[in-house]
Design a protein around this motif. Sequence first.
Motif, PDB file in Angstrom:
ATOM      1  N   MET A   1     -11.454 -60.925 -32.210  1.00 36.03           N
ATOM      2  CA  MET A   1     -11.278 -59.918 -33.239  1.00 36.03           C
ATOM      3  C   MET A   1     -12.439 -59.898 -34.237  1.00 36.03           C
ATOM      4  O   MET A   1     -12.563 -58.993 -35.028  1.00 36.03           O
ATOM      5  N   ALA A   2     -13.264 -60.965 -34.237  1.00 34.71           N
ATOM      6  CA  ALA A   2     -14.319 -61.051 -35.237  1.00 34.71           C
ATOM      7  C   ALA A   2     -15.288 -59.887 -35.133  1.00 34.71           C
ATOM      8  O   ALA A   2     -15.695 -59.306 -36.141  1.00 34.71           O
ATOM      9  N   GLN A   3     -15.653 -59.511 -33.920  1.00 39.29           N
ATOM     10  CA  GLN A   3     -16.599 -58.415 -33.749  1.00 39.29           C
ATOM     11  C   GLN A   3     -15.967 -57.084 -34.140  1.00 39.29           C
ATOM     12  O   GLN A   3     -16.613 -56.227 -34.717  1.00 39.29           O
ATOM     13  N   ILE A   4     -14.672 -56.913 -33.817  1.00 42.26           N
ATOM     14  CA  ILE A   4     -13.985 -55.680 -34.187  1.00 42.26           C
ATOM     15  C   ILE A   4     -13.940 -55.533 -35.699  1.00 42.26           C
ATOM     16  O   ILE A   4     -14.027 -54.444 -36.237  1.00 42.26           O
ATOM     17  N   ALA A   5     -13.806 -56.676 -36.402  1.00 37.70           N
ATOM     18  CA  ALA A   5     -13.719 -56.636 -37.853  1.00 37.70           C
ATOM     19  C   ALA A   5     -14.985 -56.061 -38.475  1.00 37.70           C
ATOM     20  O   ALA A   5     -14.967 -55.580 -39.596  1.00 37.70           O
ATOM     21  N   GLN A   6     -16.103 -56.102 -37.787  1.00 40.60           N
ATOM     22  CA  GLN A   6     -17.351 -55.594 -38.311  1.00 40.60           C
ATOM     23  C   GLN A   6     -17.478 -54.082 -38.122  1.00 40.60           C
ATOM     24  O   GLN A   6     -18.366 -53.459 -38.675  1.00 40.60           O
ATOM     25  N   VAL A   7     -16.616 -53.504 -37.324  1.00 40.31           N
ATOM     26  CA  VAL A   7     -16.672 -52.074 -37.037  1.00 40.31           C
ATOM     27  C   VAL A   7     -15.933 -51.304 -38.119  1.00 40.31           C
ATOM     28  O   VAL A   7     -14.852 -51.700 -38.551  1.00 40.31           O
ATOM     29  N   SER A   8     -16.506 -50.193 -38.574  1.00 40.01           N
ATOM     30  CA  SER A   8     -15.853 -49.385 -39.602  1.00 40.01           C
ATOM     31  C   SER A   8     -14.571 -48.798 -39.055  1.00 40.01           C
ATOM     32  O   SER A   8     -14.448 -48.541 -37.851  1.00 40.01           O
ATOM     33  N   PRO A   9     -13.556 -48.577 -39.910  1.00 42.53           N
ATOM     34  CA  PRO A   9     -12.285 -48.016 -39.437  1.00 42.53           C
ATOM     35  C   PRO A   9     -12.445 -46.646 -38.784  1.00 42.53           C
ATOM     36  O   PRO A   9     -11.750 -46.333 -37.818  1.00 42.53           O
ATOM     37  N   ARG A  10     -13.361 -45.831 -39.290  1.00 45.84           N
ATOM     38  CA  ARG A  10     -13.567 -44.517 -38.675  1.00 45.84           C
ATOM     39  C   ARG A  10     -14.105 -44.673 -37.252  1.00 45.84           C
ATOM     40  O   ARG A  10     -13.676 -43.978 -36.326  1.00 45.84           O
ATOM     41  N   LEU A  11     -15.030 -45.618 -37.062  1.00 50.81           N
ATOM     42  CA  LEU A  11     -15.586 -45.852 -35.737  1.00 50.81           C
ATOM     43  C   LEU A  11     -14.527 -46.431 -34.805  1.00 50.81           C
ATOM     44  O   LEU A  11     -14.485 -46.092 -33.622  1.00 50.81           O
ATOM     45  N   MET A  12     -13.653 -47.291 -35.353  1.00 54.31           N
ATOM     46  CA  MET A  12     -12.568 -47.821 -34.539  1.00 54.31           C
ATOM     47  C   MET A  12     -11.704 -46.689 -34.003  1.00 54.31           C
ATOM     48  O   MET A  12     -11.299 -46.681 -32.836  1.00 54.31           O
ATOM     49  N   GLY A  13     -11.404 -45.728 -34.878  1.00 54.84           N
ATOM     50  CA  GLY A  13     -10.612 -44.578 -34.450  1.00 54.84           C
ATOM     51  C   GLY A  13     -11.312 -43.790 -33.370  1.00 54.84           C
ATOM     52  O   GLY A  13     -10.690 -43.357 -32.388  1.00 54.84           O
ATOM     53  N   ARG A  14     -12.614 -43.599 -33.503  1.00 51.51           N
ATOM     54  CA  ARG A  14     -13.388 -42.870 -32.501  1.00 51.51           C
ATOM     55  C   ARG A  14     -13.393 -43.638 -31.165  1.00 51.51           C
ATOM     56  O   ARG A  14     -13.311 -43.044 -30.093  1.00 51.51           O
ATOM     57  N   MET A  15     -13.487 -44.967 -31.252  1.00 45.81           N
ATOM     58  CA  MET A  15     -13.487 -45.787 -30.040  1.00 45.81           C
ATOM     59  C   MET A  15     -12.149 -45.687 -29.313  1.00 45.81           C
ATOM     60  O   MET A  15     -12.091 -45.659 -28.077  1.00 45.81           O
ATOM     61  N   VAL A  16     -11.062 -45.630 -30.077  1.00 46.88           N
ATOM     62  CA  VAL A  16      -9.744 -45.444 -29.464  1.00 46.88           C
ATOM     63  C   VAL A  16      -9.704 -44.119 -28.714  1.00 46.88           C
ATOM     64  O   VAL A  16      -9.203 -44.035 -27.583  1.00 46.88           O
ATOM     65  N   ALA A  17     -10.234 -43.069 -29.325  1.00 42.99           N
ATOM     66  CA  ALA A  17     -10.247 -41.746 -28.689  1.00 42.99           C
ATOM     67  C   ALA A  17     -11.049 -41.784 -27.384  1.00 42.99           C
ATOM     68  O   ALA A  17     -10.641 -41.188 -26.376  1.00 42.99           O
ATOM     69  N   VAL A  18     -12.174 -42.493 -27.374  1.00 38.11           N
ATOM     70  CA  VAL A  18     -12.991 -42.607 -26.157  1.00 38.11           C
ATOM     71  C   VAL A  18     -12.213 -43.339 -25.071  1.00 38.11           C
ATOM     72  O   VAL A  18     -12.229 -42.946 -23.893  1.00 38.11           O
ATOM     73  N   CYS A  19     -11.513 -44.398 -25.460  1.00 38.41           N
ATOM     74  CA  CYS A  19     -10.724 -45.154 -24.483  1.00 38.41           C
ATOM     75  C   CYS A  19      -9.627 -44.286 -23.880  1.00 38.41           C
ATOM     76  O   CYS A  19      -9.292 -44.430 -22.696  1.00 38.41           O
ATOM     77  N   TYR A  20      -9.079 -43.375 -24.676  1.00 41.71           N
ATOM     78  CA  TYR A  20      -8.044 -42.489 -24.140  1.00 41.71           C
ATOM     79  C   TYR A  20      -8.638 -41.482 -23.160  1.00 41.71           C
ATOM     80  O   TYR A  20      -7.949 -41.019 -22.252  1.00 41.71           O
ATOM     81  N   PHE A  21      -9.893 -41.152 -23.342  1.00 40.33           N
ATOM     82  CA  PHE A  21     -10.557 -40.308 -22.347  1.00 40.33           C
ATOM     83  C   PHE A  21     -10.633 -41.043 -21.010  1.00 40.33           C
ATOM     84  O   PHE A  21     -10.394 -40.463 -19.950  1.00 40.33           O
ATOM     85  N   VAL A  22     -10.911 -42.353 -21.064  1.00 42.64           N
ATOM     86  CA  VAL A  22     -10.933 -43.172 -19.849  1.00 42.64           C
ATOM     87  C   VAL A  22      -9.528 -43.224 -19.247  1.00 42.64           C
ATOM     88  O   VAL A  22      -9.352 -43.162 -18.029  1.00 42.64           O
ATOM     89  N   LEU A  23      -8.515 -43.317 -20.110  1.00 45.25           N
ATOM     90  CA  LEU A  23      -7.130 -43.328 -19.633  1.00 45.25           C
ATOM     91  C   LEU A  23      -6.787 -42.021 -18.910  1.00 45.25           C
ATOM     92  O   LEU A  23      -6.037 -42.019 -17.930  1.00 45.25           O
ATOM     93  N   ALA A  24      -7.334 -40.934 -19.415  1.00 47.56           N
ATOM     94  CA  ALA A  24      -7.101 -39.644 -18.757  1.00 47.56           C
ATOM     95  C   ALA A  24      -7.672 -39.663 -17.348  1.00 47.56           C
ATOM     96  O   ALA A  24      -7.071 -39.117 -16.404  1.00 47.56           O
ATOM     97  N   LEU A  25      -8.814 -40.312 -17.165  1.00 41.00           N
ATOM     98  CA  LEU A  25      -9.397 -40.440 -15.830  1.00 41.00           C
ATOM     99  C   LEU A  25      -8.500 -41.278 -14.930  1.00 41.00           C
ATOM    100  O   LEU A  25      -8.402 -41.040 -13.721  1.00 41.00           O
ATOM    101  N   ALA A  26      -7.801 -42.270 -15.541  1.00 40.87           N
ATOM    102  CA  ALA A  26      -6.893 -43.114 -14.768  1.00 40.87           C
ATOM    103  C   ALA A  26      -5.719 -42.306 -14.229  1.00 40.87           C
ATOM    104  O   ALA A  26      -5.083 -42.698 -13.240  1.00 40.87           O
ATOM    105  N   GLY A  27      -5.420 -41.167 -14.858  1.00 43.74           N
ATOM    106  CA  GLY A  27      -4.358 -40.303 -14.375  1.00 43.74           C
ATOM    107  C   GLY A  27      -4.661 -39.700 -13.016  1.00 43.74           C
ATOM    108  O   GLY A  27      -3.777 -39.106 -12.379  1.00 43.74           O
TER     109      GLY A  27
END
Length: 238
Positions: A1-27
Amino acid sequence: MAQIAQVSPRLMGRMVAVCYFVLALAGFDLFFVLPRIVVRGNAAATATNILSHVGMFLAGSAAALLGVAAYLVVTALWYRLYEPVNRTLSLSAAYFSLTGCIIQAVAVVFHLVPWMILVDKPYLSTFKPEQVQALALFFLNLYGQTYNLSLVFFSFYLLQIGYLTYRSTFLPRWLGVVVALGVGWLAFLYPPLARALSPYVGLSSVGELLLIGWLAVKGVDEQRWYEQAAAAGTRVTT
């Protein structure tokens, strides 16, 4: 979690959105591959489809596994994003999600078994072809049942994420209410009920998708996230 803690909350949200795009491909596996491979109640036809489309079948397995990997990243990011709201509840949600991911990973193994037993293996020569075909269909059905079991754990996960969103100051409260609709996946505790409600159970994903859309377009209110983190004594840097 240490590296995640260095990421801004807005960027964390954007990263979640990108991961969901990958999840869509898993569909690709659930909505494209399996409907073209599995012939309900017909083991011989299903086996023929697998052997005729080996590349597509294995690509579906790979897509399913990729989806599990993407959701593990989502779990870590959402734990950190919601930690300022309630660390204990955020950790609890992460455990439910992790359990769901583990179950889906096991399901991917069941997904691969039909291909493994249908190829020409000397040690399977003692079985009749129709027995091997029946076994292959059994494992594909087991894959579906195991996958559905994982949704039960994700329903508890989304219920907690919905509450955390509602109690947060950096995301709209109404999003928390609709995300909590993910509790609808609990219908898979009783498969006949899930089948009866199949036209409506899919609505359980609406809130989750709206949250992802918000994170991708609007993002997290960073000032309020830092304020809530400071009030909760959450570490924001390492």
